[in-house]
Scaffold this active site. Structure first.
Site, short mmCIF file in Angstrom:
data_model
loop_
_atom_site.label_atom_id
_atom_site.label_comp_id
_atom_site.label_asym_id
_atom_site.label_seq_id
_atom_site.Cartn_x
_atom_site.Cartn_y
_atom_site.Cartn_z
N GLY A 74 0.93 -1.25 -0.07
CA GLY A 74 0.13 0.01 -0.11
C GLY A 74 0.90 1.39 -0.14
O GLY A 74 0.34 2.09 -0.65
N THR A 75 1.77 1.18 0.78
CA THR A 75 2.80 2.48 0.79
C THR A 75 3.51 2.89 -0.43
O THR A 75 3.44 3.87 -1.07
CB THR A 75 3.70 2.04 1.67
OG1 THR A 75 3.47 1.92 3.06
CG2 THR A 75 4.74 3.37 1.90
N ASN A 154 -7.78 3.60 9.17
CA ASN A 154 -6.83 2.47 9.94
C ASN A 154 -6.81 2.67 11.30
O ASN A 154 -6.76 1.41 11.91
CB ASN A 154 -5.61 2.46 9.24
CG ASN A 154 -4.84 3.55 9.30
OD1 ASN A 154 -5.19 4.68 8.83
ND2 ASN A 154 -3.65 3.62 9.66
N GLN A 184 -7.21 -0.64 4.53
CA GLN A 184 -8.18 -1.11 5.52
C GLN A 184 -9.56 -1.71 5.22
O GLN A 184 -10.05 -2.63 5.45
CB GLN A 184 -8.00 -0.33 6.62
CG GLN A 184 -7.09 -0.19 7.41
CD GLN A 184 -6.38 -1.48 8.01
OE1 GLN A 184 -7.11 -2.34 8.50
NE2 GLN A 184 -5.14 -1.51 8.19
N SER A 204 -3.47 -3.53 -0.21
CA SER A 204 -2.32 -4.53 0.35
C SER A 204 -2.60 -5.85 0.60
O SER A 204 -3.62 -6.03 1.23
CB SER A 204 -1.75 -3.79 1.73
OG SER A 204 -0.69 -4.41 2.16
N HIS A 206 -1.17 -7.98 2.77
CA HIS A 206 -0.96 -8.66 4.13
C HIS A 206 -2.00 -8.18 5.07
O HIS A 206 -2.14 -8.75 6.31
CB HIS A 206 0.42 -8.28 4.73
CG HIS A 206 0.79 -7.06 5.04
ND1 HIS A 206 0.47 -6.35 6.32
CD2 HIS A 206 0.85 -5.86 4.37
CE1 HIS A 206 0.75 -5.01 6.48
NE2 HIS A 206 1.08 -4.51 5.16
N THR A 242 11.68 -6.70 -11.25
CA THR A 242 11.15 -8.15 -11.42
C THR A 242 9.82 -8.43 -10.63
O THR A 242 10.06 -7.98 -9.50
CB THR A 242 12.27 -9.04 -11.17
OG1 THR A 242 13.48 -8.68 -12.12
CG2 THR A 242 11.96 -10.52 -11.52
N CYS A 329 3.03 2.14 12.35
CA CYS A 329 4.27 3.33 12.28
C CYS A 329 4.33 4.13 13.46
O CYS A 329 5.15 4.43 13.98
CB CYS A 329 4.30 4.22 10.80
SG CYS A 329 3.67 2.96 9.55
C1 LIG Z 1 -4.71 2.70 5.51
C2 LIG Z 1 -3.19 1.96 5.34
N1 LIG Z 1 -2.68 2.74 4.20
C3 LIG Z 1 -1.52 1.88 3.61
C4 LIG Z 1 -0.90 1.26 4.73
C5 LIG Z 1 0.46 0.68 4.26
O1 LIG Z 1 0.49 -0.60 3.39
P1 LIG Z 1 1.58 -1.57 3.20
O2 LIG Z 1 2.00 -1.94 4.84
O3 LIG Z 1 1.23 -2.59 2.38
O4 LIG Z 1 2.74 -0.82 2.93
C6 LIG Z 1 -1.67 0.88 5.69
C7 LIG Z 1 -0.69 -0.35 6.59
O5 LIG Z 1 -0.83 -0.25 7.70
C8 LIG Z 1 -2.74 1.33 6.13
O6 LIG Z 1 -3.52 0.88 6.99
#
Ligand SMILES: Cc1ncc(COP(=O)(O)O)c(C=O)c1O
Length: 382
Positions: A74-75, A154, A184, A204, A206, A242, A329
């Site tokens: 996601g990041t 989130n 989320q 994302s 995970h 890749t 984070c």
């Molecule tokens: C709303 C939201 N955006 C982005 C992310 C980041 O995703 P990733 O861990 O796959 O980089 C998170 C993960 O905590 C999230 O909750």
């Protein structure tokens, strides 16, 4: 797989991998270990696994396969969308409109744009945790090239009126690219990007029982974005590097199981969260954040009167319950939550919150078990 001795209620941070996802990873790595961009037979196998996974993931979100571009999570997708249009040569008036409750991936990307001298507006949310639509829309103008609002938060689980915001944003400027972080929301909402009107999204793996370090960006075919990474011509020349074929296959397998079991899993999550919140509310002075609003089924953010959340979290951990203070984070950094601050929660209460997040591995009975552990700790700490 889950660790049965420890009650894990931090699924919003990450989830244990589903068996099917682990299996798919191993199978894909065994059969499709070759580089999916190569020209030989084994590369074609890898490419087939990749494209089948892409099609399957796209179908879940009502998207065309070429609207799904695999990323490291996601990041990366958030960074890409938010930053990539703010390049040399665009009008100096170009601006971004987002909100002050976004995930750090969006907020920090927005700060980066600001450092490059473009205007960024962080529209505020109301005290109920919902973006102030009037303020948000008042910032959209003919120079807004990107607008970004998460589908659900989130930390609190509060769902945002994204469909409405997109409609009104595009009425003001139909050139704006409307991005939504749905990382989320995917956990407990069925999402069709085109129906909602979302033009780009961060996803994302995970959070739904897939592997870490894998995700996707949805990008409506109407838009083209310069690649964030420079190098090879993978992903239709949109994302160099890749491709993590086994990770993608594993992501697809996790999503397939999540979708097939959706009602079953969400019903357990909802029920256990409700039992948990009811017991806690009946026995301690708490406030459930966003209780009056539409919330994601899996997230419960609770304010405990006169209890320091860091101290409570450590005590819960010692007693076999894993939770967090908010986004992964921010926790550990001891920083008050920007989301709760944005909701007007003052310094007297800002450090009294914990996020309990349920998920696919939640079992019947977990809500009560968790509530009892929390009540025991509260008794010890009060
Ligand atoms: C709303 C939201 N955006 C982005 C992310 C980041 O995703 P990733 O861990 O796959 O980089 C998170 C993960 O905590 C999230 O909750």
């Amino acid at each position: 797989m889950k660790n049965s001795d420890y009650l894990y209620l931090d699924h919003a941070a990450t989830t244990p991998m589903r068996e099917v996802a682990l299996k798919a990873f191993i199978e894909a790595e065994n059969e499709g270990y070759a580089n999916s961009s190569g020209g030989h037979n084994l590369s074609r196998k890898a490419k087939n696994i990749l494209e089948e996974s892409r099609e399957q993931i796209a179908n879940v979100f009502g998207a065309a396969p070429n609207e799904i571009i695999f990323t490291s999570g996601g990041t990366e997708a958030d960074n890409w969308i938010i930053k990539s249009l703010f390049i040399k040569g665009i009008s100096p008036n170009s601006n971004l409109v987002t909100t002050n409750i976004e995930h750090e991936a969006v907020l920090a990307s927005a700060e980066w744009i600001k450092l490059n001298d473009y205007k960024v507006t962080f529209a505020e949310c109301l005290d109920n945790g919902i973006v102030d639509a009037e303020k948000f829309l008042s910032e959209i103008d003919e120079s807004t090239i990107v607008a970004s609002v998460m589908l659900a938060n989130n930390e609190t689980g509060i769902v945002q009126p994204v469909h409405n915001l997109i409609k009104k944003t595009l009425e003001k400027n139909n050139e704006t690219l409307f991005h939504s972080d749905v990382v989320q929301a995917v956990v407990s909402k069925k999402i069709d990007f085109h129906k909602i009107g979302i033009q780009s999204a961060a996803i994302s793996a995970h959070k739904i029982g897939g592997p870490k370090g894998v995700g996707a960006m949805f990008l409506n075919n109407k838009f083209k974005l310069p690649s964030l990474f420079h190098g090879g011509k993978q992903e239709l020349e949109r994302r160099a590097g890749t491709v993590n074929v086994a990770g993608v296959a594993s992501f697809a397998a996790a999503l397939k199981e999540q979708q097939e079991n959706f009602d079953l899993e969400i019903n357990i999550i909802k029920k256990e969260k409700e039992i948990f919140e009811t017991i806690i509310k009946d026995n301690f002075n708490v406030k459930v954040i966003g209780e009056e609003e539409e919330r994601l089924a899996h997230i419960s953010n609770i304010q405990f009167e006169n209890i320091n959340s860091e101290v409570l979290m450590v005590d819960l951990d010692l007693n076999g319950l894993g939770v967090s203070r908010g986004s992964a984070c921010a926790s550990g950094a001891q920083k008050p939550s920007h989301v709760l601050e944005a909701m007007g929660i003052g310094k007297d209460n800002i450090n009294n919150h914990l996020r309990f997040s349920f998920g696919w591995s939640t079992d019947s009975g977990d809500g009560k078990k968790a509530a009892n552990i929390v009540l025991n700790s509260l008794e010890n700490l009060s």
